[in-house]
Enzyme design. Structure first.
Site, mmCIF file in Angstrom:
data_model
loop_
_atom_site.group_PDB
_atom_site.id
_atom_site.type_symbol
_atom_site.label_atom_id
_atom_site.label_comp_id
_atom_site.label_asym_id
_atom_site.label_seq_id
_atom_site.Cartn_x
_atom_site.Cartn_y
_atom_site.Cartn_z
ATOM 1 N N HIS A 59 -3.046 -5.033 1.858
ATOM 2 C CA HIS A 59 -2.334 -5.422 3.073
ATOM 3 C C HIS A 59 -2.578 -6.892 3.385
ATOM 4 O O HIS A 59 -3.596 -7.208 4.004
ATOM 5 C CB HIS A 59 -2.853 -4.624 4.275
ATOM 6 C CG HIS A 59 -2.766 -3.152 4.123
ATOM 7 N ND1 HIS A 59 -1.693 -2.422 4.564
ATOM 8 C CD2 HIS A 59 -3.633 -2.263 3.581
ATOM 9 C CE1 HIS A 59 -1.897 -1.148 4.315
ATOM 10 N NE2 HIS A 59 -3.059 -1.024 3.714
ATOM 11 N N GLU A 87 -0.642 -8.277 5.467
ATOM 12 C CA GLU A 87 -0.134 -8.329 6.847
ATOM 13 C C GLU A 87 -1.247 -8.066 7.855
ATOM 14 O O GLU A 87 -1.136 -8.452 9.011
ATOM 15 C CB GLU A 87 1.024 -7.321 7.030
ATOM 16 C CG GLU A 87 0.652 -5.844 7.045
ATOM 17 C CD GLU A 87 0.466 -5.251 5.651
ATOM 18 O OE1 GLU A 87 0.399 -6.022 4.673
ATOM 19 O OE2 GLU A 87 0.351 -4.016 5.549
ATOM 20 N N CYS A 120 0.817 -1.229 0.000
ATOM 21 C CA CYS A 120 0.000 0.000 0.000
ATOM 22 C C CYS A 120 0.850 1.279 0.000
ATOM 23 O O CYS A 120 1.426 1.617 -1.027
ATOM 24 C CB CYS A 120 -0.989 -0.053 1.152
ATOM 25 S SG CYS A 120 -2.423 0.985 0.866
#
Ligand code: GLN
Length: 192
Positions: A175, A177, A81
């Protein structure tokens, strides 16, 4: 240098989430805040967050030159991002003095999705990591509006590239993560 030592640019953004997922994948992780932290790193993760803030902090901490040198000597990048915005060749709707690392031949537009599409959790097909689709989050995501001939598109979202790879660099507009699927991080570690 340990073979799997990976840096995470730890100025702002989802640093902890990247660290956790990389450690789950067996990597040794080093937070990067100072030029000296880049020494000997094979790869650097540039997290999601806010690219204009990260850009200011890179300038304030005198990290731009050291980052450029580390990438010039072969350090690989995985970016998510805001990190992908920093890694682009050209940034549309950025600040005029926004840091641009030019690691991948991509043109990105910040905050390219309208309010309704500002944030979403999506199951994304990414053939390079296999089945099943990967649950990821798009949060005020950029769009990759142009890709150069060397860029491999690994996944698209609403007809636009969302995961791209060029040489040793992997750039994502979303994302992984945050949702926690480790397959993209694992793929990046294998690319090294
Ligand atoms: N819109 C942010 C920027 O310009 C990126 C958002 C994110 O990383 N989730 O940096």
């Amino acid at each position: 240098m340990s073979p799997a030592e990976i840096g995470v640019l730890a100025l702002q953004g989802d640093v902890r989430e990247h660290r956790e997922i990389l450690e789950r994948c067996g990597a040794e992780v080093r937070a990067v805040r100072l030029p000296a932290d880049l020494e000997g790193l094979r790869a650097l993760v540039i997290p999601g967050g806010e690219s204009t803030t990260m850009s200011r902090l890179i300038q304030r901490f005198d990290l731009l030159g050291p980052l450029q040198e580390a990438f010039a000597r072969g350090m690989a990048a995985m970016t998510t991002c805001a990190g992908t915005i920093l890694a682009a060749r050209e940034i549309r709707d950025g600040l005029t003095d926004q840091v641009r690392l030019g690691l991948l031949d991509i043109v990105v537009r910040r905050n390219a999705f309208g309010r309704q599409r500002e944030s979403a959790e999506v199951l994304l097909d990414i053939p390079a990591v296999g089945e099943p689709p990967v649950l990821v989050a798009f949060i005020r995501a950029p769009a990759i509006e142009e890709v150069g001939p060397e860029v491999e598109v690994l996944a698209t979202y609403r007809d636009e590239p969302a995961a791209v790879r060029q040489g040793r660099h992997l750039a994502l507009t979303f994302h992984p993560e945050i949702t926690g699927d480790p397959r993209l991080h694992r793929m990046f570690l294998k690319m090294l």
